[in-house]
Write a protein that holds these residues in place. Structure first.
Motif, PDB file in Angstrom:
ATOM      1  N   VAL A   1       0.853  -1.188   0.000  1.00  0.00           N
ATOM      2  CA  VAL A   1       0.000   0.000   0.000  1.00  0.00           C
ATOM      3  C   VAL A   1       0.893   1.244   0.000  1.00  0.00           C
ATOM      4  CG1 VAL A   1      -1.731   1.304   1.283  1.00  0.00           C
ATOM      5  CG2 VAL A   1      -1.884  -1.187   1.152  1.00  0.00           C
ATOM      6  N   SER A   2       0.761   2.065  -1.045  1.00  0.00           N
ATOM      7  CA  SER A   2       1.591   3.259  -1.174  1.00  0.00           C
ATOM      8  C   SER A   2       1.143   4.311  -0.168  1.00  0.00           C
ATOM      9  CB  SER A   2       1.465   3.819  -2.586  1.00  0.00           C
ATOM     10  OG  SER A   2       0.132   4.276  -2.778  1.00  0.00           O
TER      11      SER A   2
ATOM     12  N   ALA B   1      -2.065   5.902  -1.406  1.00  0.00           N
ATOM     13  CA  ALA B   1      -3.261   5.075  -1.172  1.00  0.00           C
ATOM     14  C   ALA B   1      -3.656   5.133   0.301  1.00  0.00           C
ATOM     15  CB  ALA B   1      -3.011   3.639  -1.604  1.00  0.00           C
TER      16      ALA B   1
ATOM     17  N   ARG C   1      -5.619  -2.171   0.602  1.00  0.00           N
ATOM     18  CA  ARG C   1      -5.193  -2.758  -0.683  1.00  0.00           C
ATOM     19  C   ARG C   1      -6.235  -2.526  -1.771  1.00  0.00           C
ATOM     20  NH1 ARG C   1      -2.982  -8.540   1.676  1.00  0.00           N
ATOM     21  NH2 ARG C   1      -1.285  -7.621   2.888  1.00  0.00           N
TER      22      ARG C   1
ATOM     23  N   GLU D   1      -5.709   0.944  -2.960  1.00  0.00           N
ATOM     24  CA  GLU D   1      -4.508   0.936  -3.814  1.00  0.00           C
ATOM     25  C   GLU D   1      -4.863   0.495  -5.235  1.00  0.00           C
ATOM     26  OE1 GLU D   1      -1.117   1.411  -2.694  1.00  0.00           O
ATOM     27  OE2 GLU D   1      -0.593   1.301  -4.821  1.00  0.00           O
ATOM     28  N   ARG D   2      -5.633  -0.585  -5.327  1.00  0.00           N
ATOM     29  CA  ARG D   2      -6.006  -1.128  -6.653  1.00  0.00           C
ATOM     30  C   ARG D   2      -6.953  -0.172  -7.394  1.00  0.00           C
ATOM     31  NH1 ARG D   2      -5.172  -6.747  -7.717  1.00  0.00           N
ATOM     32  NH2 ARG D   2      -3.714  -7.538  -6.159  1.00  0.00           N
TER      33      ARG D   2
END
Ligand SMILES: [Zn+2]
Length: 411
Positions: free
Chosen positions: A25-26, A29, A370, A373-374
Motif C-alpha cells: 500500500v503506497s 493510497a 489494498r 490501492e487497486r
C-alpha cells in the motif's frame, strides 16, 4: 505561520496510522483511504460476540481463530464501521420454527446492542447518515444494524417497527432458502412466490414508511425486480458479485446492475470466494466437511482450542481434496467490472466478513487499504473512492430517510 505549518505537519504525522505500513500500500493510497469514510454493508461479526472468551477489543488473527473483524484490525484497515448483521438461518416455516426465528432475531439484536453498550468509548449506534459522519469524526466506530433474512418477522411482521425503534436500518428479504416473504436465489426447490409474497410486498411498504434500506442480496431476480419497482426509495445489494465475471444464481447480471443504478441504488461487492470463481464441489470433500462441522457443533460456541482442532482437521481435508482459492485479483475483477457497468456513484463494498467472505491477500479487514490501492491504480479518483467506501451508501440512507418523511406526511 511557521508554527501553524509545524502543527499541521505534526497533526498529519499523528493522524497517519499504521496504514502506510501495510505491505503493497503506497503512501498515497494510505492517505486517500484515511480520507474516506470507510463502511462495509455486511459484517457478520455479531456471530462472534458470544464466543467464549472472545472480545471485539482484542486483536485476533485470522489464521488463529478465523475471525476477520475486531477493533484493532478495524483501526489498522481504516474501517470506520458498517452494518452489524442480525443473521438468521432459514429454519422450518411452521409455528415452532417461526417462533424460534423470532426469538433468535431479537436475541441477536440485543447482543449487538449489548456489545455497543459495553464498549461505548469505541463503538456507537448509528441510525442516520448524519450520525455516521459525526461518529466517524469522533474516532468511534459507526455501528449500523441490518437484518439478513426477514424470517424473524414471519410470525409477526409488525415487529419491524420494534426493530426500527431499536436501531435497525437495513432489511434483507431472504437467505439461501425461500421464506414467507419471498423467493431466494438459491433454494433447490425453485421459486415459490414468483418473487415477493403478498406478505413480502406489505413488508416493503412498511420498510419505506419506517425508513429502512431494502436489501436484495440473496433474493431471487424476481424479488430484485419487484423491490426495484415497488420501493419508493433506492435499494441496495449489501453483498453481491457479478454474473458476467462468474455466472452464479447468487450473483447479478449487468442489465439489473444498470437498472439498480438508474434508480439511485448501490451494489456492494461481495468477497465470498465461492461466488467469485468456480470452486468444484467434490462429493467426498463435501461429506468430509459436513462430518467435521457436525463433530465440532455450533461455530459461534467454539472456543480457541476447539477452533484450532477444527482447523487442523480441516487442513487435512484441504490436503486430501484440494480446491482452488479465490484471491484479491478475483475480487478486483468483479469490483472493477461492476464499477464499469454501474459507475462509481453506484458501487460500494460489502465483503461478507465473518460470514464466509475474504480471499487470499484480503483475509481480514486490516487489508482493506489494498482495495484503495487497486482502485487508484485503475484510475479512480479520490472522490470516486470516497463515494465507493461510504458516500454512496449514506446517499441511499439519506434518500430512504426522505422517503419515510414523505410517507409519514401522507398519513
Ligand atoms: Zn449472506
Amino acid at each position: 505561520m511557521k508554527h501553524t505549518v509545524l502543527a499541521l505537519g505534526l497533526m498529519a504525522v499523528l493522524s497517519m496510522p499504521a496504514l502506510a505500513a501495510e505491505p503493497g500500500v503506497s503512501k498515497q493510497a494510505a492517505r486517500v483511504h484515511e480520507s474516506a469514510l470507510v463502511l462495509d454493508t455486511h459484517l457478520d461479526t455479531p456471530a462472534n460476540f458470544q464466543r467464549p472468551g472472545w472480545s471485539i477489543l482484542d486483536r485476533h488473527d485470522h489464521d488463529g481463530d478465523q475471525s476477520q473483524v475486531d477493533l484493532p484490525r478495524m483501526k489498522q484497515g481504516g474501517l470506520d464501521g458498517g452494518f452489524w448483521v442480525i443473521y438468521t438461518g432459514q429454519g422450518d416455516r411452521d409455528v415452532a420454527g417461526n417462533r424460534a426465528a423470532r426469538d433468535h432475531g431479537l436475541i441477536r439484536l440485543t447482543e449487538i446492542r449489548e456489545m455497543l453498550a459495553a464498549n461505548a468509548n469505541s463503538f456507537e449506534l448509528a441510525t442516520t447518515a448524519a450520525d455516521a459522519k459525526r461518529i466517524a469524526a469522533s474516532g468511534k466506530r459507526v455501528s449500523f444494524i441490518s437484518m439478513e433474512n426477514a424470517s424473524p418477522l414471519a410470525s409477526d411482521p409488525s415487529l419491524l417497527s420494534v426493530y426500527y425503534d431499536l436501531g435497525l436500518r437495513m432489511l434483507g428479504i431472504t437467505h439461501v432458502k425461500n421464506n414467507d416473504f419471498g423467493d431466494s436465489s438459491t433454494d433447490a426447490k425453485g421459486p415459490e412466490w414468483k418473487g415477493l409474497s403478498p406478505k413480502g410486498k406489505a413488508l416493503v411498504a412498511e420498510a419505506n414508511r419506517l425508513g429502512l434500506i431494502l436489501d436484495a442480496s440473496h433474493a431471487s431476480d424476481d424479488v430484485f425486480d419487484q423491490l426495484l419497482e415497488l420501493s419508493k426509495a433506492p435499494i441496495v445489494l449489501s453483498h453481491t458479485s457479478s454474473d458476467t465475471e462468474f455466472d452464479h444464481p447468487r450473483n447479478i447480471d449487468d442489465a439489473r446492475i444498470k437498472r439498480l443504478a438508474e434508480k439511485g441504488g448501490v451494489i456492494h461487492v461481495n468477497a465470498y470466494g465461492g461466488y467469485l470463481i468456480s470452486i468444484p464441489k467434490i462429493p467426498a470433500r463435501e461429506s468430509a466437511l459436513e462430518a467435521l462441522s457436525e463433530k465440532y457443533g455450533d461455530e459461534s460456541a467454539r472456543n480457541e482450542a476447539a477452533i484450532q482442532a477444527y482447523l487442523k482437521d480441516k487442513a487435512k481435508i484441504d490436503e486430501q481434496y484440494p480446491v482452488p482459492q479465490a484471491t484479491l485479483d478475483d475480487y478486483m475483477r468483479h469490483l472493477l467490472h461492476i464499477l464499469k457497468v454501474a459507475g462509481p456513484e453506484h458501487v460500494g463494498i460489502g465483503a461478507d466478513w465473518d460470514g464466509g467472505g475474504g480471499v487470499k491477500d484480503l483475509e481480514d479487514v486490516s487489508a482493506l487499504p489494498r482495495i484503495t490501492e487497486r482502485l487508484l491504480a485503475a484510475g479512480y479518483s479520490e472522490a470516486d473512492i470516497q463515494a465507493i467506501w461510504g458516500g454512496n451508501l449514506l446517499r441511499v440512507l439519506g434518500a430512504v430517510e426522505a422517503t419515510a418523511k414523505k410517507e409519514s406526511q401522507k398519513q
